[in-house]
Write an enzyme that holds these catalytic residues in place. Structure first.
Site, short mmCIF file in Angstrom:
data_model
loop_
_atom_site.label_atom_id
_atom_site.label_comp_id
_atom_site.label_asym_id
_atom_site.label_seq_id
_atom_site.Cartn_x
_atom_site.Cartn_y
_atom_site.Cartn_z
N HIS A 103 0.33 -3.25 -14.87
CA HIS A 103 -0.58 -2.14 -14.57
C HIS A 103 -1.62 -2.49 -13.53
O HIS A 103 -2.10 -1.61 -12.81
CB HIS A 103 -1.19 -1.60 -15.85
CG HIS A 103 -0.18 -0.81 -16.59
ND1 HIS A 103 0.66 -1.38 -17.52
CD2 HIS A 103 0.22 0.47 -16.43
CE1 HIS A 103 1.50 -0.47 -17.93
NE2 HIS A 103 1.26 0.66 -17.30
N CYS A 154 9.26 8.40 -12.51
CA CYS A 154 7.83 8.20 -12.25
C CYS A 154 7.46 6.72 -12.29
O CYS A 154 6.29 6.36 -12.23
CB CYS A 154 6.97 9.00 -13.22
SG CYS A 154 7.24 8.58 -14.93
C1 PEP Z 1 6.89 3.37 -16.55
O1 PEP Z 1 6.97 2.66 -17.55
O2 PEP Z 1 7.73 3.34 -15.63
C2 PEP Z 1 5.76 4.29 -16.39
C3 PEP Z 1 5.74 5.17 -15.41
O3 PEP Z 1 4.73 4.17 -17.27
P1 PEP Z 1 3.63 3.00 -17.17
O4 PEP Z 1 3.88 2.26 -15.88
O5 PEP Z 1 2.31 3.64 -17.23
O6 PEP Z 1 3.93 2.18 -18.38
#
Ligand code: PEP
Ligand code: MG
Length: 617
Positions: free
Chosen positions: A224, A544
């Site tokens: 993240h 996403c």
């Molecule tokens: C993912 O896991 O690809 C996602 C979009 O969610 P995050 O990156 O917030 O875990």
């Protein structure tokens, strides 16, 4: 500020621990890391000073002794894990750096193993009835006083020993109090942040307008922190072994976020070349910005929806400037970070409403809180929503929807706030970490109950409830996507977690970055299966995860059937360019070739050939 402004001298304090050990060698020093966010940053090193942990003496009652002891053990275990990670990186250091640091880390590790510091702290909790923080701080000071009072001709060695005790005590205290490791107050404009690690919550505090770049020792490509830095458009390289220990405050550093390279004291020719590359990059960005008003349509007329992901409101101007068609993934974690208490319904409503209003008439998809894994939110522990003691396997534990279903007040408050804000513009609600259909059933029942309650209360909410979708981010969800698609209003494929869980590789781990590969055939097959399942049920399916933001993958994803992408805002123009250069016919042919392969290297070769030779990242 230009990311290539000439460096200014900086009076910053020394970088984080372990303390700068290697003397600055003459000439430049080149470090390799993971390319995270493109762009070139040149500036003085800013080693964020750790905020001092202030401990006020707090008493406990006898019944709390065991719990305090357990908190201490947990903090010690975290400290040990951090140091073992640092030790594992030593091999990648130049020999002199490793020679300096290895004994220091060994000394810290020894102090975490039944040392006087820990024995004393445990005893103080039990006998003086004080909290673990106070016990560690007081015991460390008592030990230092003894060391410094000893008759020893080698005063410097004595002070070194005392400093080691204070250093390990500070690490335990930070882990006990879960205080941010970084303090960005006073970050000089145009500086490059160099640190051992940067937590997502700390990255959320960065002001992208002031920073020339970021380089850290820890962190993986899709953690993240990486996502946040990419979204903020800050040139960044993570996973740079040995950097924090080698860098000195104020020293000139060059961060090449596209090449994954960091250079301390770059030579004049390298600096000149970097400045030329930075200008070329800026010109390219200006050219791409002109795509803003053009539609995302393939050469054979297929319309593609390009939306932006949003992690913190500071990105909003970037989203609107990018030409994105709204927000396809609003990660709501930021609302819960860097604060002591939890945000109430009114506070959340105000934030969601301001974002929806800013984006309307384009749509906004708000994902409810995805706590867990590497996304730690201290306020939840402080409010007693989650246990303070960490799970053994946090990524496989109480994450996303699992937590929300166990904390109904938290979930209902967030849903109520979203429903109230949704009158301001088109909104959807997204559920993270779904693995069981029953979780969608339960979530929908709560969603409808909250809506009924709001109506009874006389609140204005949309007549038709905003669509409720699910993230497909585990192999289980991908393989059950047909059942989920039957009942969910839309699917959003999260390739970041999907790759992590499929390949059993921590997305945030620098040392495993080579194994984390969204082009692994297993990941691609799951993406294909989930996409086809959603489309068969005539439900919108988007991608996403960060995979969607790589223009080298655009044609492949189109060929697998995807027509909706939600990606970091700075990537929108490049992906739009890739969409406008692709045809669905060609994309389908490419996808067939790729899906016949079992070797990611061959898959990359197909993608490179389809792009006319420029290989995918
Ligand atoms: C993912 O896991 O690809 C996602 C979009 O969610 P995050 O990156 O917030 O875990
Ligand atoms: Mg995810």
């Amino acid at each position: 500020m230009s990311r290539t402004d000439p460096p200014a001298p900086s009076p910053r304090p020394a970088p984080r621990s372990p303390p700068a050990a290697a003397p600055a060698p003459p000439g430049e020093r080149v470090f390799a890391g993971i390319a995270i966010a493109p762009g070139i940053g040149i500036g003085p090193v800013f080693g964020a000073a750790e905020p001092a942990v202030t401990v006020t003496r707090q008493k406990i009652v006898a019944a709390d002794i065991a719990a305090e002891g357990a908190r201490l053990e947990e903090a010690v275990a975290r400290s040990r894990r951090q140091l073992l990670k640092l030790r594992a990186r030593l091999d990648a250091l130049p020999e002199e750096g490793s020679r300096e640091l290895a004994p220091l880390i060994e000394a810290y590790l020894r102090m975490l193993d039944g040392s006087r510091l820990l024995r004393g702290a445990r005893a103080r909790i039990a006998t003086t009835l004080i909290r673990a923080e106070s016990a560690v701080a007081e015991e460390a000071e008592a030990i230092c006083a003894i060391i410094l009072a000893m008759e020893d001709p080698d005063r410097a060695a004595q002070e070194r020993r005392a400093a080691e005790v204070r250093e390990i005590a500070a690490r335990i205290l930070r882990n006990l109090t879960r205080q941010p490791f970084q303090n960005f107050a006073g970050l000089p404009e145009g500086a490059v942040l160099v640190a051992e690690a940067l937590r997502p919550a700390d990255a959320a505090l960065l002001d992208p307008g002031r920073l020339a770049g970021v380089a850290t020792e820890e962190g993986g490509a899709e953690g993240h922190t990486a996502i946040m830095l990419r979204a903020l458009g800050v040139p960044a390289v993570l996973g740079v072994a040995g950097l924090a220990a080698a860098a000195r405050p104020g020293q000139v550093v060059l961060v090449d976020g596209g090449a994954g390279q960091v250079v301390l004291d770059p030579s004049p020719p390298r600096l000149a070349a970097a400045r030329r590359a930075a200008s070329a990059y800026a010109r390219e960005n200006q050219r791409l910005a002109r795509l803003r008003r053009l539609p995302a349509v393939t050469t054979d007329g297929a319309v593609v929806m390009l939306q932006a992901n949003l992690e913190i409101p500071a990105e909003l101007p970037l989203v609107t400037a990018s030409g994105a068609h709204g927000i396809g993934l609003l990660r709501s974690e930021f609302l819960f970070m860097n604060r002591e208490g939890l945000p109430d319904e009114d506070a959340q409503t105000a934030v969601y409403r301001s974002i929806i209003e800013a984006i309307a008439p384009d749509p906004v998809t708000i994902r409810v809180l995805d706590w867990g894994g590497e996304k730690e939110i201290d306020a939840l522990a402080a409010a007693g929503v989650v246990a303070e003691a960490r799970e053994i396997n946090p990524a496989l534990g109480l994450r996303g929807i699992r937590l929300l279903l166990r904390a109904p007040a938290l979930f209902e408050t967030q849903l109520a706030a979203i429903l109230r804000a949704a009158v301001a513009g088109p909104t959807s609600v997204l559920l993270p970490m779904i693995t069981h259909l029953s979780e969608l059933h339960q979530a929908r029942a709560i969603y409808e109950r909250v809506a009924r309650r709001l109506r009874r209360r006389g609140e204005r909410i949309p007549e038709r409830l905003p669509p409720l979708g699910v993230m497909i981010e585990t192999p289980g969800a991908a393989l059950a996507a047909d059942a989920l698609a039957l009942e969910a209003d839309f699917l959003a494929i999260g390739t970041n977690d999907l790759s992590m869980y499929t390949l059993a590789v921590d997305r945030g781990a620098a040392e495993l970055a080579g194994l984390y590969d969204p082009l692994h055939p297993a990941v691609l097959r799951l993406v294909q299966f989930a996409t086809e399942a959603g489309l068969r049920m005539r439900k919108p399916v988007s991608v996403c995860g960060e995979m969607g933001a790589n223009p080298a993958f655009t044609a492949l994803l189109l060929g697998l059937g995807l027509r909706r992408f939600s990606i970091n805002a700075p990537a929108v123009p490049r992906v739009k360019q890739a969409v406008r250069a692709a045809s669905i016919e060609g994309a389908v042919r490419l996808a067939r070739r790729v899906m016949d392969e079992s070797d990611p290297a061959r898959i990359r070769a197909h993608l490179a050939a389809a792009q006319g030779g420029s290989g995918p990242g």
